[in-house]
Write a protein that holds these residues in place. Structure first.
Motif, mmCIF file in Angstrom:
data_model
loop_
_atom_site.group_PDB
_atom_site.id
_atom_site.type_symbol
_atom_site.label_atom_id
_atom_site.label_comp_id
_atom_site.label_asym_id
_atom_site.label_seq_id
_atom_site.Cartn_x
_atom_site.Cartn_y
_atom_site.Cartn_z
ATOM 1 N N SER A 272 0.975 -1.037 -0.065
ATOM 2 C CA SER A 272 -0.477 -0.086 -0.009
ATOM 3 C C SER A 272 0.876 1.579 0.181
ATOM 4 O O SER A 272 1.978 1.184 0.745
ATOM 5 N N LEU A 273 0.577 2.574 -0.606
ATOM 6 C CA LEU A 273 1.036 3.483 -0.277
ATOM 7 C C LEU A 273 1.366 3.719 0.818
ATOM 8 O O LEU A 273 2.555 5.051 0.867
ATOM 9 N N SER A 274 0.319 4.070 1.802
ATOM 10 C CA SER A 274 0.663 4.270 3.087
ATOM 11 C C SER A 274 1.830 3.755 4.191
ATOM 12 O O SER A 274 2.505 4.161 4.418
ATOM 13 N N GLU A 275 2.054 2.509 3.544
ATOM 14 C CA GLU A 275 3.233 1.383 4.520
ATOM 15 C C GLU A 275 4.429 2.240 3.354
ATOM 16 O O GLU A 275 4.978 2.552 4.283
ATOM 17 N N LEU A 276 3.972 2.524 2.864
ATOM 18 C CA LEU A 276 5.628 2.736 1.945
ATOM 19 C C LEU A 276 6.425 4.653 2.558
ATOM 20 O O LEU A 276 7.505 4.868 3.214
ATOM 21 N N ASN A 277 4.644 5.145 2.338
ATOM 22 C CA ASN A 277 5.890 6.563 2.654
ATOM 23 C C ASN A 277 5.823 5.922 4.550
ATOM 24 O O ASN A 277 6.434 7.143 5.111
ATOM 25 N N ASP A 278 5.282 5.370 5.023
ATOM 26 C CA ASP A 278 6.041 5.313 6.948
ATOM 27 C C ASP A 278 7.028 5.040 6.424
ATOM 28 O O ASP A 278 8.286 5.924 7.092
ATOM 29 N N ALA A 279 7.432 3.714 5.853
ATOM 30 C CA ALA A 279 8.779 3.580 5.706
ATOM 31 C C ALA A 279 9.660 4.813 5.086
ATOM 32 O O ALA A 279 10.322 4.749 6.055
ATOM 33 N N ILE A 280 8.861 6.121 4.222
ATOM 34 C CA ILE A 280 10.159 6.638 3.941
ATOM 35 C C ILE A 280 10.597 7.925 4.867
ATOM 36 O O ILE A 280 11.306 8.382 5.181
ATOM 37 N N ARG A 281 8.909 7.696 6.216
ATOM 38 C CA ARG A 281 9.319 8.819 7.180
ATOM 39 C C ARG A 281 10.281 8.449 7.973
ATOM 40 O O ARG A 281 11.187 9.339 8.725
ATOM 41 N N GLU A 282 10.991 7.052 8.399
ATOM 42 C CA GLU A 282 11.360 6.886 9.356
ATOM 43 C C GLU A 282 12.326 7.231 8.668
ATOM 44 O O GLU A 282 13.985 7.392 9.599
ATOM 45 N N LEU A 283 12.840 7.114 7.345
ATOM 46 C CA LEU A 283 14.400 6.729 6.637
ATOM 47 C C LEU A 283 14.559 8.452 6.788
ATOM 48 O O LEU A 283 15.680 8.960 7.054
ATOM 49 N N LEU A 284 14.247 9.158 6.631
ATOM 50 C CA LEU A 284 13.890 10.827 6.033
ATOM 51 C C LEU A 284 14.587 10.913 7.791
ATOM 52 O O LEU A 284 15.003 12.657 7.868
#
Length: 501
Positions: A272-284
């Motif tokens: 899902s797109l939300s799952e990807l954005n959660d991972a991006i926020r952690e690495l951000l």
């Protein structure tokens, strides 16, 4: 329509230079200077009075003046400058060629003076220096990320949006489905919320969603993107085509995001797109917290000390996504928006209007004023405001069989029965509407009592039309009871009943 109001806002509220205002609004610097000078002469201050509209503002700045002598034509100074770089070129020769095309043109002294003045506006390349809270640079990363649908097994590619503040290099990234206008503006909204403030300018690439017409000197900003900038009190500065140094800050951070975020996610499977954005926020968080190699601190600490104190506050009201379109009002007083018809007042027939589309409403604007507004509702049927209808159209639009039956019941049962039969036989709104008009006309002409009697006569005789009903009334058959009276006198020309038996 001149962009006077926006020039005054950007110049007085944001304190932008004339060059920045001109680049944001797709007008020349001379035009910006002319607007500001005329506003000063008219003693206008910012903010403008609330009761002044665009037409009144234009009349104040551009009163009717007597015709003056036309200004002598100027050459394209950029072409002259390119010609001067050729061996053997002189201003005297170029002025002679100019006079061949424009015999009534300027004299050589003025020609040379204006060229040298234009040359003083040229600047050599300098390393960019970014002020705190001044600019944010935005772009898309080249690689996309796969999103797997577990139910269907299909794979969609998510686009990666990147934004970076100029002074602190504080970075933002997110994934969304496309680079179209709604996703483009929504990413900007979330980016500003992530920063917790608004910079003075947004520097973007010439993406179609943001820049309708790229140009070296006069780029045209998408109306919806410009409306977003107006809501947040910032300005849009598109980079020049084929000049990546104009946005070198984000070009470098696109590479950083690819290395420190996307590369580290390459082995993960997202559903899902939300799952990807959660991972991006952690690495951000990790990316912004990484120490600089040659400077003290990190992007996060530089943001806290540099950009954050100088960003303007977010607006009190949340941003509502708006799309602007152009449409011509048809002869049916309707405009088409996304395949659906919306009504407009009759006086705007054949006029080109601006249409403002939000999630909850469709507004029609003419000359900067709202002339029609409709709520967004599901369905494809035309949306008509009763105020836009003529009395006849209004009556037709409100017509219903129940209204005709209610009117007939006030006259009598025979009229109700006749109207009922005709409505059942007609089966259409137009025929029923015409039936009602005909019956009301007969009632006004002959009276309700005679109409009731005529309906009874028509039903007994099998008459089924309004014209038959009129014939009964005209010939006064409604007053004839049908009885025959025999003659009760003797006359020499009457043969009597015995003659026939």
């Amino acid at each position: 329509m001149r962009k006077i109001r926006e020039v005054l806002r950007l110049s007085h509220s944001l304190l932008l230079s004339r060059r920045a205002v001109a680049a944001s609004l797709d007008i020349s610097r001379d035009a910006v200077g002319d607007y500001l000078l005329r506003a000063a002469n008219a003693r206008l201050t910012w903010p403008l009075p609330e009761d002044i509209n665009d037409e009144q503002l234009e009349r104040l700045l551009y009163p009717v003046e007597p015709t003056t002598r036309a200004r002598r034509p100027e050459p394209n100074w950029a072409d002259i400058h390119r010609e001067m770089q050729l061996p053997g070129a002189t201003l005297q020769q170029l002025h002679s060629e100019y006079l061949r095309d424009h015999p009534d043109g300027m004299q050589r002294s003025n020609f040379c003076a204006l060229y040298r003045k234009w040359c003083r506006g040229l600047k050599s390349y300098l390393r960019q220096s970014h002020q705190a809270g001044d600019k944010v640079f935005v772009d898309y990363a080249g690689p996309t990320v796969a999103i797997h649908d577990a139910a269907s097994g299909s794979v969609q590619r998510a686009q990666i949006f990147v934004g970076v503040l100029g002074a602190s290099n504080y970075c933002y990234a997110e994934a969304h489905w496309s680079q179209k206008l709604p996703d483009w503006i929504a990413a900007h909204v979330r980016m500003l919320e992530f920063f917790g403030g608004v910079p003075n300018a947004i520097v973007c690439d010439n993406l179609k969603s943001g820049v309708t017409r790229p140009s070296l000197t006069e780029p045209l900003i998408n109306d919806s993107y410009q409306n977003f900038a107006q809501h947040y009190g910032t300005t849009i500065l598109p980079a020049r085509s084929r000049h990546p140094k104009d946005k070198s800050k984000v070009e470098g951070h696109v590479l950083i995001v690819e290395r420190w975020i996307l590369f580290r996610l390459r082995r993960r499977v997202f559903t899902s797109l939300s799952e990807l954005n959660d991972a991006i926020r952690e690495l951000l968080v990790d990316l912004n917290g990484r120490p600089f190699q040659k400077l003290p601190g990190s992007r996060a600490s530089a943001f806290a000390s540099l950009d954050r104190p100088h960003l303007r506050s977010l607006p009190a009201t949340p941003y509502e996504y708006v799309e602007f379109r152009r449409a011509r009002v048809g002869m049916d007083k309707m405009v088409t928006v996304a395949g659906r018809l919306y009504s407009v007042p009759a006086k705007f027939v054949s006029q080109v209007v601006d249409v403002r589309v939000t999630a909850g409403a469709v507004e029609v604007l003419f000359g900067g004023r709202r002339v029609a507004s409709h709520a967004q509702t599901p369905g494809i049927e035309p949306v008509i405001d009763p105020a836009h209808l003529t009395p006849a159209e209004h009556a037709y639009g409100l017509w219903s069989p129940d209204r005709e039956l209610q009117w007939a019941a006030e006259i009598g049962p025979q009229t109700t029965s006749f109207v009922e039969q005709r409505l059942t036989a007609s089966g259409g709104k137009t025929a029923g509407y015409r039936l009602g008009l005909g019956m009301r006309k007969l009632s006004a002409e002959f009276g309700t009592d005679r109409l009731e009697a005529a309906c009874a006569k028509a039903i007994s005789n099998g008459a089924t039309s309004v014209s038959s009903l009129r014939a009964i009334l005209v010939h006064r058959l409604d007053t004839f009871d049908g009885s025959v009276t025999e003659a009760n006198f003797v006359h020499e020309n009457l043969r009597g009943p015995e003659h026939y038996h």
